[in-house]
Write a protein that holds these residues in place. Structure first.
Motif, short mmCIF file in Angstrom:
data_model
loop_
_atom_site.label_atom_id
_atom_site.label_comp_id
_atom_site.label_asym_id
_atom_site.label_seq_id
_atom_site.Cartn_x
_atom_site.Cartn_y
_atom_site.Cartn_z
N ILE A 42 41.80 54.68 24.23
CA ILE A 42 41.39 53.45 24.92
C ILE A 42 40.99 53.82 26.34
N LEU A 43 39.77 53.46 26.72
CA LEU A 43 39.27 53.70 28.07
C LEU A 43 39.30 52.37 28.81
N ASP A 44 40.13 52.27 29.84
CA ASP A 44 40.27 51.02 30.59
C ASP A 44 39.20 50.96 31.68
N ASN A 45 38.21 50.09 31.48
CA ASN A 45 37.11 49.95 32.43
C ASN A 45 37.28 48.69 33.29
N SER A 46 38.53 48.36 33.60
CA SER A 46 38.76 47.19 34.46
C SER A 46 38.96 47.60 35.92
N GLY A 47 38.93 48.91 36.17
CA GLY A 47 39.13 49.41 37.53
C GLY A 47 37.86 50.01 38.12
N THR A 48 38.04 51.09 38.88
CA THR A 48 36.92 51.72 39.59
C THR A 48 36.17 52.70 38.68
#
Length: 202
Positions: free
Chosen positions: A177-183
């Motif tokens: 899972i790649l969390d793209n909610s940050g920078t």
């Protein structure tokens, strides 16, 4: 003898979660070849294709632009409002897309490849890959990005998101899972870590 990569990453996620951002970074920075289901889906309905002929037979010539190409915006409005129509279109296009992945991956001659497949789980294409990566962001970010990118109303954006398998469900099925909610930097660090890890083949 096939030159298909021994490691094939199936990259997926929800609409507007950042799949293209991840794919571009992998291609530009790590020089890993990318095969994209959206490109093959566009090829499937190009002028003169048997699939476009079937779509016109069903919806009439009003589904075409003046140059003879498919009016993808109009078709999108139809299929996002009617799940049976969406299923009919997908049953036409998915076999073509699958065949293209098989054909094109055999030409790569690289140890690793990335298949960008928005409907990886829904279209049952996980057998084409050796591991699955899901790009995740919050529902609020997804809505905001989709509205801005496609110039949609909130209701239109919500209908497109709800037409897909829930993002949380995709995360449960994923190897990574790649969390793209940050920078962007935080996302790139996760991609690098995922590329460096070894996953047993399923």
């Amino acid at each position: 003898m096939s030159d298909r990569p021994s490691r094939v990453i199936g990259l997926t996620g929800g609409i507007a979660t950042g799949k293209s951002t991840v794919a571009k970074y992998i291609a530009d920075t790590h020089k890993i070849p990318i095969l994209d289901a959206d490109i093959y889906a566009r090829d499937a309905v190009e002028i003169g294709s048997p699939i476009l002929v079937k779509i016109v037979e069903r919806y009439g010539k009003s589904i075409l632009l003046t140059d003879g190409n498919l009016d993808r915006k109009q078709l999108g409005e139809i299929i996002f409002q009617d799940s049976s129509m969406r299923q009919w279109i997908e049953e036409l296009i998915h076999p073509y897309v699958r065949d293209r992945f098989v054909t094109e991956s055999a030409k790569l001659n690289q140890p690793t490849g990335v298949f960008v497949i928005p409907l990886l789980f829904e279209a049952k294409m996980t057998d084409l890959v050796t591991e699955t990566w899901v790009v995740y962001c919050t529902k609020e970010q997804q809505l905001q990005r989709l509205i801005q990118r496609n110039s949609l109303t909130l209701r239109e954006a919500e209908s497109r998101i709800s037409a897909q398998m829930p993002l949380e469900e995709k995360c449960q099925l994923a190897d990574v899972i790649l969390d793209n909610s940050g920078t962007p930097a935080a996302l790139e660090a996760q991609i690098l870590q995922a590329l460096n890890r070894s996953i047993a083949l399923h």
